[in-house]
Design a protein around this motif. Structure first.
Motif, mmCIF file in Angstrom:
data_model
loop_
_atom_site.group_PDB
_atom_site.id
_atom_site.type_symbol
_atom_site.label_atom_id
_atom_site.label_comp_id
_atom_site.label_asym_id
_atom_site.label_seq_id
_atom_site.Cartn_x
_atom_site.Cartn_y
_atom_site.Cartn_z
ATOM 1 N N HIS A 138 13.731 28.286 51.617
ATOM 2 C CA HIS A 138 14.603 27.764 52.674
ATOM 3 C C HIS A 138 13.770 27.400 53.897
ATOM 4 O O HIS A 138 12.845 28.129 54.265
ATOM 5 C CB HIS A 138 15.642 28.803 53.093
ATOM 6 C CG HIS A 138 16.545 29.246 51.991
ATOM 7 N ND1 HIS A 138 17.767 28.648 51.731
ATOM 8 C CD2 HIS A 138 16.420 30.240 51.078
ATOM 9 C CE1 HIS A 138 18.343 29.261 50.703
ATOM 10 N NE2 HIS A 138 17.547 30.226 50.292
ATOM 11 N N VAL A 140 14.304 26.659 58.000
ATOM 12 C CA VAL A 140 15.255 26.826 59.095
ATOM 13 C C VAL A 140 14.715 26.084 60.314
ATOM 14 O O VAL A 140 13.571 26.300 60.727
ATOM 15 C CB VAL A 140 15.470 28.316 59.431
ATOM 16 C CG1 VAL A 140 16.390 28.469 60.634
ATOM 17 C CG2 VAL A 140 16.031 29.053 58.224
ATOM 18 N N ASP A 141 15.532 25.204 60.872
ATOM 19 C CA ASP A 141 15.088 24.438 62.042
ATOM 20 C C ASP A 141 16.309 23.849 62.735
ATOM 21 O O ASP A 141 17.453 23.990 62.252
ATOM 22 C CB ASP A 141 14.124 23.329 61.620
ATOM 23 C CG ASP A 141 13.188 22.917 62.751
ATOM 24 O OD1 ASP A 141 13.396 23.382 63.891
ATOM 25 O OD2 ASP A 141 12.260 22.134 62.498
ATOM 26 N N HIS A 167 21.689 23.130 64.144
ATOM 27 C CA HIS A 167 20.843 24.175 63.573
ATOM 28 C C HIS A 167 21.154 24.231 62.078
ATOM 29 O O HIS A 167 22.325 24.292 61.686
ATOM 30 C CB HIS A 167 21.143 25.535 64.207
ATOM 31 C CG HIS A 167 21.015 25.538 65.701
ATOM 32 N ND1 HIS A 167 19.907 26.032 66.359
ATOM 33 C CD2 HIS A 167 21.872 25.103 66.671
ATOM 34 C CE1 HIS A 167 20.086 25.910 67.662
ATOM 35 N NE2 HIS A 167 21.256 25.348 67.875
ATOM 36 N N ARG A 169 19.939 25.463 57.885
ATOM 37 C CA ARG A 169 19.107 26.083 56.849
ATOM 38 C C ARG A 169 19.180 25.198 55.618
ATOM 39 O O ARG A 169 20.247 24.980 55.059
ATOM 40 C CB ARG A 169 19.581 27.504 56.531
ATOM 41 C CG ARG A 169 18.867 28.116 55.321
ATOM 42 C CD ARG A 169 18.924 29.635 55.323
ATOM 43 N NE ARG A 169 20.279 30.144 55.346
ATOM 44 C CZ ARG A 169 21.034 30.362 54.261
ATOM 45 N NH1 ARG A 169 20.554 30.077 53.063
ATOM 46 N NH2 ARG A 169 22.238 30.850 54.376
ATOM 47 N N GLU A 189 16.872 27.819 69.937
ATOM 48 C CA GLU A 189 17.010 27.998 68.495
ATOM 49 C C GLU A 189 17.227 29.457 68.117
ATOM 50 O O GLU A 189 17.964 29.776 67.181
ATOM 51 C CB GLU A 189 15.751 27.467 67.782
ATOM 52 C CG GLU A 189 15.684 25.964 67.657
ATOM 53 C CD GLU A 189 15.058 25.308 68.873
ATOM 54 O OE1 GLU A 189 15.056 25.958 69.956
ATOM 55 O OE2 GLU A 189 14.598 24.162 68.774
ATOM 56 N N ALA A 193 19.417 32.348 65.073
ATOM 57 C CA ALA A 193 18.522 32.771 63.998
ATOM 58 C C ALA A 193 19.198 33.740 63.044
ATOM 59 O O ALA A 193 19.095 33.622 61.827
ATOM 60 C CB ALA A 193 17.253 33.390 64.584
ATOM 61 N N LEU A 196 21.796 31.975 60.770
ATOM 62 C CA LEU A 196 21.189 31.102 59.773
ATOM 63 C C LEU A 196 20.534 31.889 58.642
ATOM 64 O O LEU A 196 20.424 31.398 57.521
ATOM 65 C CB LEU A 196 20.153 30.190 60.437
ATOM 66 C CG LEU A 196 20.719 29.127 61.386
ATOM 67 C CD1 LEU A 196 19.593 28.442 62.144
ATOM 68 C CD2 LEU A 196 21.539 28.091 60.626
ATOM 69 N N CYS A 197 20.099 33.115 58.940
ATOM 70 C CA CYS A 197 19.404 33.925 57.930
ATOM 71 C C CYS A 197 20.324 34.925 57.234
ATOM 72 O O CYS A 197 19.871 35.644 56.334
ATOM 73 C CB CYS A 197 18.247 34.678 58.581
ATOM 74 S SG CYS A 197 16.971 33.603 59.247
ATOM 75 N N ALA A 206 11.790 32.213 53.357
ATOM 76 C CA ALA A 206 12.285 31.501 54.536
ATOM 77 C C ALA A 206 11.101 31.009 55.358
ATOM 78 O O ALA A 206 10.136 31.748 55.579
ATOM 79 C CB ALA A 206 13.169 32.414 55.381
ATOM 80 N N PHE A 208 9.956 29.235 59.017
ATOM 81 C CA PHE A 208 10.430 29.048 60.379
ATOM 82 C C PHE A 208 9.371 28.361 61.237
ATOM 83 O O PHE A 208 8.179 28.476 60.979
ATOM 84 C CB PHE A 208 10.743 30.394 61.052
ATOM 85 C CG PHE A 208 11.685 31.272 60.301
ATOM 86 C CD1 PHE A 208 13.050 31.127 60.434
ATOM 87 C CD2 PHE A 208 11.205 32.269 59.469
ATOM 88 C CE1 PHE A 208 13.925 31.948 59.751
ATOM 89 C CE2 PHE A 208 12.068 33.098 58.784
ATOM 90 C CZ PHE A 208 13.430 32.926 58.918
ATOM 91 N N TYR A 212 11.703 30.408 66.187
ATOM 92 C CA TYR A 212 12.512 31.435 65.522
ATOM 93 C C TYR A 212 11.738 32.747 65.335
ATOM 94 O O TYR A 212 12.191 33.625 64.611
ATOM 95 C CB TYR A 212 12.973 30.932 64.149
ATOM 96 C CG TYR A 212 13.942 29.785 64.232
ATOM 97 C CD1 TYR A 212 15.314 30.006 64.352
ATOM 98 C CD2 TYR A 212 13.491 28.466 64.201
ATOM 99 C CE1 TYR A 212 16.202 28.944 64.429
ATOM 100 C CE2 TYR A 212 14.377 27.407 64.272
ATOM 101 C CZ TYR A 212 15.730 27.656 64.388
ATOM 102 O OH TYR A 212 16.615 26.607 64.468
#
Length: 411
Positions: A138, A140-141, A167, A169, A189, A193, A196-197, A206, A208, A212
């Motif tokens: 994944h 995430v951004d 935002h 994932r 961001e 966090a 999203l996680c 994950a 990042f 993050y």
């Protein structure tokens, strides 16, 4: 004669737009409309007609309310065959975008993703793009979506500018969104966090950016068995516990096991971390980057390669903005903007599903452009996609700058 024969082989009783909309189960939109309270405020312009109108706006890259409404009115007879959808007036569509809860569009996106994966399980797993990594990866951004109208006080970002922030994932193995949050652009961001996680499972990976890097959140992932890779901040306070051997002629400069020394950071993350310094190609030049990870067993080159994969989410954001309609908005209110962003993600998922069913081997941009030109044609959609193109070879479904529809900067 060949052209006529070829065309007849792809004839259908249904327009291409109707076939795309038929991917959405007939009961789903109205059910979500009742759950979110939107159906109570919908009279002649139903929830279904609203969704179809916004899907059409995304597929055609419509630049105004009149652009959408006039086109749908001209094709009113064909539109009515899409489960009774009606063409709205500009005022009706504007009012619906402004007052109706965009949660309907958000819930529709995730319900459709679940539905498509349930009827076609291979769509959820798909071809493993990152064959080197057998786990789910994944990224995430977040990206800033600039709004043209400076009168949007609710979305004030910088002086004389307005923006909202998406935002996300993204599953890098399937290139499908797994969770998204829309918020005001000034919010950092790190504020999303944890959300999203939340859905990450043990054994998954994950990736990042530095924004993050919250050690309490990273330690929570460590406790849950989730592997992660991120960029290290320049002011990181740490102590080297052990230096791992590094090949002399490779891109890896250092590979250390470290412990955090800062008062708060050491409390938030009391266990050993791994710090890898590597030379990575960025914009055609070798640049020294520093990575952090909780995996102490991977090869150092694998850590650098994983972080390089994180940049695919930047390509996803560019693809979304430059292909679908996230440049010109059909309203100035927060609801109107959110309706359009969630619908863009919905259309993205629908097109990815069609690409999966038809084994589409060209770019996502070409897929969108090809369908846009055939929306009102009565052609068999899957046969049409399978027969598209004359060039041999395989093409990734990633957007490239030279394929863009119009320039748009990624935040």
């Amino acid at each position: 004669m060949k052209t006529k024969k070829h065309s007849n082989q792809h004839r259908s009783k249904l327009e291409v737009l109707r076939q795309i909309c038929n991917l959405i189960p007939g009961h789903l939109v109205e059910r979500l409309g009742r759950q979110t309270g939107v159906a109570e405020r919908a009279r002649t312009f139903t929830c279904w007609s609203h969704v179809v109108s916004l899907v059409y706006a995304q597929l055609t890259h419509a630049i105004s309310l009149n652009d959408v409404c006039d086109s749908l009115r001209l094709h009113g007879h064909a539109l009515a065959t899409i489960r009774g959808a009606v063409a709205p007036s500009a005022n009706a569509l504007s009012h619906a975008n402004k007052v109706r809860d965009p949660q309907l569009a958000e819930q529709l996106l995730w319900a459709m993703l679940e539905h498509l994966q349930s009827i076609t399980p291979a769509f959820g797993t798909g071809k493993q793009r990152l064959t080197r990594f057998k786990r789910t990866v994944h990224a995430v951004d977040a990206t800033v979506i600039t709004l043209v109208a400076n009168c949007m006080d609710w979305a004030r970002h910088r002086r004389r500018k307005a923006a909202t922030k998406l935002h996300l994932r993204l599953d890098l193995q399937t290139f499908l969104p797994r969770l998204a949050v829309l918020d005001l652009a000034p919010h950092h961001e790190s504020s999303h966090a944890a959300a999203l996680c939340a859905g990450l499972k043990s054994g998954e990976i994950a990736l990042f950016d530095r924004a993050y890097m919250i050690f309490a959140q990273l330690y929570d992932l460590q406790q849950r068995g989730v592997f992660w890779v991120t960029r290290a901040k320049e002011n990181l306070d740490y102590r080297v516990q052990h230096r791992l051997p590094v090949p002399e002629d490779g891109p890896i400069q250092r590979d250390d096991l470290i412990s955090l020394q800062g008062v708060k950071s050491s409390q938030h993350y009391p266990e050993t971390l791994r710090r890898v310094v590597a030379e990575v190609e960025v914009d055609g030049q070798l640049t020294e980057l520093v990575f952090l990870t909780n995996n102490l067993e991977w090869r150092a080159t694998s850590i650098a390669e994983l972080y390089r994969c994180r940049w695919d989410i930047e390509k996803f954001f560019r693809q979304l903005k430059q292909t679908l309609q996230l440049a010109d908005f059909l309203g100035n209110s927060a609801h109107a903007v959110h309706w359009q962003v969630w619908t863009a993600l919905l259309v993205y998922v629908l097109l990815r599903y069609l690409a999966h069913l038809s084994s589409w081997e060209h770019s996502f941009t070409r897929l969108w452009a090809y369908l846009r030109s055939a929306l009102w044609c009565k052609l068999d959609l899957l046969k049409l996609l399978k027969s598209c193109g004359t060039a041999d070879g395989h093409f990734r479904l990633l957007g490239r700058p030279e394929q863009t529809y119009m320039p748009f900067a990624v935040g």
